[in-house]
Design a protein around this motif. Structure first.
Motif, PDB file in Angstrom:
ATOM      1  N   TYR A  35      60.779  15.694  49.529  1.00 45.84           N
ATOM      2  CA  TYR A  35      59.527  16.089  50.297  1.00 45.84           C
ATOM      3  C   TYR A  35      59.608  17.492  50.672  1.00 45.84           C
ATOM      4  N   ASP A  36      60.387  17.830  51.559  1.00 48.45           N
ATOM      5  CA  ASP A  36      60.218  19.132  51.893  1.00 48.45           C
ATOM      6  C   ASP A  36      60.431  20.191  50.807  1.00 48.45           C
ATOM      7  N   GLU A  37      60.913  20.201  49.706  1.00 50.54           N
ATOM      8  CA  GLU A  37      60.917  20.958  48.677  1.00 50.54           C
ATOM      9  C   GLU A  37      59.432  21.004  48.107  1.00 50.54           C
ATOM     10  N   LEU A  38      58.768  19.617  47.939  1.00 49.56           N
ATOM     11  CA  LEU A  38      57.285  19.617  47.445  1.00 49.56           C
ATOM     12  C   LEU A  38      56.385  20.251  48.151  1.00 49.56           C
ATOM     13  N   VAL A  39      56.548  20.412  49.515  1.00 48.81           N
ATOM     14  CA  VAL A  39      55.528  20.948  50.689  1.00 48.81           C
ATOM     15  C   VAL A  39      55.849  22.616  50.254  1.00 48.81           C
ATOM     16  N   ARG A  40      57.047  22.998  50.320  1.00 48.37           N
ATOM     17  CA  ARG A  40      57.263  24.380  50.238  1.00 48.37           C
ATOM     18  C   ARG A  40      56.627  24.851  48.699  1.00 48.37           C
ATOM     19  N   ARG A  41      56.864  24.023  47.664  1.00 44.47           N
ATOM     20  CA  ARG A  41      56.223  24.693  46.475  1.00 44.47           C
ATOM     21  C   ARG A  41      54.822  24.575  46.436  1.00 44.47           C
ATOM     22  N   ILE A  42      54.143  23.755  46.970  1.00 43.42           N
ATOM     23  CA  ILE A  42      52.857  23.472  46.842  1.00 43.42           C
ATOM     24  C   ILE A  42      52.192  24.728  47.898  1.00 43.42           C
ATOM     25  N   LEU A  43      52.607  24.945  49.000  1.00 49.85           N
ATOM     26  CA  LEU A  43      52.157  25.937  49.780  1.00 49.85           C
ATOM     27  C   LEU A  43      52.315  27.439  49.110  1.00 49.85           C
ATOM     28  N   HIS A  44      53.521  27.518  48.385  1.00 50.48           N
ATOM     29  CA  HIS A  44      53.925  28.714  47.660  1.00 50.48           C
ATOM     30  C   HIS A  44      52.543  28.922  46.526  1.00 50.48           C
ATOM     31  N   ARG A  45      52.529  27.956  45.841  1.00 48.22           N
ATOM     32  CA  ARG A  45      51.535  27.667  44.831  1.00 48.22           C
ATOM     33  C   ARG A  45      49.983  28.196  45.104  1.00 48.22           C
ATOM     34  N   GLY A  46      49.619  27.621  46.396  1.00 45.58           N
ATOM     35  CA  GLY A  46      48.503  27.729  47.138  1.00 45.58           C
ATOM     36  C   GLY A  46      48.311  29.262  47.260  1.00 45.58           C
ATOM     37  N   LYS A  47      49.104  30.072  47.508  1.00 45.89           N
ATOM     38  CA  LYS A  47      48.945  31.474  47.693  1.00 45.89           C
ATOM     39  C   LYS A  47      48.207  32.121  46.615  1.00 45.89           C
ATOM     40  N   ASP A  48      48.270  31.685  45.690  1.00 46.63           N
ATOM     41  CA  ASP A  48      47.672  32.522  44.309  1.00 46.63           C
ATOM     42  C   ASP A  48      46.798  31.468  43.527  1.00 46.63           C
ATOM     43  N   SER A  49      46.689  30.211  43.587  1.00 47.80           N
ATOM     44  CA  SER A  49      46.085  29.289  42.814  1.00 47.80           C
ATOM     45  C   SER A  49      44.503  29.241  43.260  1.00 47.80           C
ATOM     46  N   GLY A  50      44.417  29.364  44.489  1.00 46.72           N
ATOM     47  CA  GLY A  50      42.951  29.359  45.064  1.00 46.72           C
ATOM     48  C   GLY A  50      42.853  28.036  45.295  1.00 46.72           C
ATOM     49  N   ARG A  51      43.451  27.151  44.971  1.00 49.37           N
ATOM     50  CA  ARG A  51      43.377  25.526  45.228  1.00 49.37           C
ATOM     51  C   ARG A  51      43.137  25.131  46.758  1.00 49.37           C
ATOM     52  N   PRO A  52      42.028  24.669  47.311  1.00 51.51           N
ATOM     53  CA  PRO A  52      41.941  24.301  48.544  1.00 51.51           C
ATOM     54  C   PRO A  52      42.952  23.299  49.056  1.00 51.51           C
ATOM     55  N   ASP A  53      43.277  22.453  48.044  1.00 51.30           N
ATOM     56  CA  ASP A  53      44.269  21.454  48.381  1.00 51.30           C
ATOM     57  C   ASP A  53      45.523  21.903  48.514  1.00 51.30           C
ATOM     58  N   ASP A  54      45.927  23.053  48.118  1.00 51.29           N
ATOM     59  CA  ASP A  54      47.439  23.593  48.121  1.00 51.29           C
ATOM     60  C   ASP A  54      47.529  24.486  49.318  1.00 51.29           C
ATOM     61  N   GLN A  55      46.713  24.471  50.220  1.00 49.27           N
ATOM     62  CA  GLN A  55      46.640  25.374  51.038  1.00 49.27           C
ATOM     63  C   GLN A  55      46.804  24.798  52.632  1.00 49.27           C
ATOM     64  N   ASN A  56      46.736  23.682  52.755  1.00 50.13           N
ATOM     65  CA  ASN A  56      46.527  22.816  54.054  1.00 50.13           C
ATOM     66  C   ASN A  56      47.603  21.868  54.119  1.00 50.13           C
ATOM     67  N   PRO A  57      48.808  21.989  55.203  1.00 48.73           N
ATOM     68  CA  PRO A  57      49.683  20.982  55.082  1.00 48.73           C
ATOM     69  C   PRO A  57      49.174  19.480  55.411  1.00 48.73           C
ATOM     70  N   THR A  58      48.139  19.320  56.034  1.00 46.88           N
ATOM     71  CA  THR A  58      47.672  17.830  56.339  1.00 46.88           C
ATOM     72  C   THR A  58      47.076  17.372  54.858  1.00 46.88           C
ATOM     73  N   VAL A  59      46.447  18.318  54.176  1.00 38.69           N
ATOM     74  CA  VAL A  59      45.867  17.779  52.869  1.00 38.69           C
ATOM     75  C   VAL A  59      47.165  17.290  51.921  1.00 38.69           C
ATOM     76  N   ILE A  60      48.300  18.245  52.141  1.00 39.85           N
ATOM     77  CA  ILE A  60      49.323  17.853  50.970  1.00 39.85           C
ATOM     78  C   ILE A  60      49.792  16.818  51.539  1.00 39.85           C
ATOM     79  N   GLY A  61      50.162  16.598  52.924  1.00 44.57           N
ATOM     80  CA  GLY A  61      50.861  15.254  53.400  1.00 44.57           C
ATOM     81  C   GLY A  61      49.967  13.892  52.703  1.00 44.57           C
TER      82      GLY A  61
END
Ligand code: ADP
Length: 190
Positions: free
Chosen positions: A118-144
């Motif tokens: 789980y921790d690695e998933l959240v880390r990777r998604i937040l990292h991807r969110g920095k360039d992907s522009g995907r709103p769902d990759d930028q908010n920890p609540t949405v990722i959860g």
């Protein structure tokens, strides 16, 4: 045909590995997430409805994604095979996919599940969110929420494919090439 379901929680690396697998095995990549994002980019009615759910991390309705996959299968009649990425995500989608493939005289060859903590998933998604522009990759609540949806609705598909003797689990940590090597080893031994 070689028909692979690439499976695992959000952020496990399905998109990255799909790109490499389609090239090596000459397959067609069907990602429901990518198809939905292209509907959003084109401003279609479907895209506008889907975006409301996707931005909250909620799955879009089964009939919507099943219809999309059915159209893509029809549009790629001469394919060598398919990689299904982010589909199926519910029991209803898995059953519909089996029926669609059966109508075409084929079936899922294997389900390859990428296993990541789980921790690695959240880390990777937040990292991807920095360039992907995907709103769902930028908010920890949405990722959860996405991970919750996965655990509740999608993870049970492991048993669905186990009962068909098609389930294979692969550790999704290490370098991209190491994981790719492990996936290829499983595919080459099918
Ligand atoms: P990830 O696997 O990283 O969460 P995707 O791009 O596969 O990203 O999916 C993004 C969002 O699109 C999901 O959170 C969901 O709202 C929607 N979606 C994608 N595929 C499906 C599907 N098969 N069924 C329902 N909703 C889907």
């Amino acid at each position: 045909m070689l028909n692979i379901v690439l499976f695992g929680p959000p952020g496990c690396g399905k998109g990255t590995q799909s790109a490499k697998l389609i090239e090596k095995y000459n397959l067609v990549h069907l990602s429901t997430g990518d198809i939905l994002r292209s509907e959003i980019a084109n401003g279609t009615a479907l895209g506008i409805e889907a975006k409301k759910l996707m931005d909250q991390g909620i799955l879009v309705p089964d009939q919507v994604v099943i219809g999309m996959i059915s159209a893509k299968l029809d549009a790629n009649k001469n394919a060598n095979g398919f990689i299904f990425d982010g589909f199926p995500r519910t029991q209803a989608q898995a059953a519909a996919l089996d029926n669609l493939l059966k109508e075409k005289g084929t079936a899922i060859t294997a389900m390859l599940s990428l296993d990541v903590e789980y921790d690695e998933l959240v880390r990777r998604i937040l990292h991807r969110g920095k360039d992907s522009g995907r709103p769902d990759d930028q908010n920890p609540t949405v990722i959860g929420k996405r991970v919750d949806e996965y655990n509740k609705k999608t993870a049970p598909l492991i048993d669905y494919y186990k009962s068909q003797n098609k389930f294979h689990s692969i550790k999704g940590n290490g370098t991209i090439d190491e994981i790719f090597g492990k996936l290829c080893e499983v595919i080459d031994n099918l």
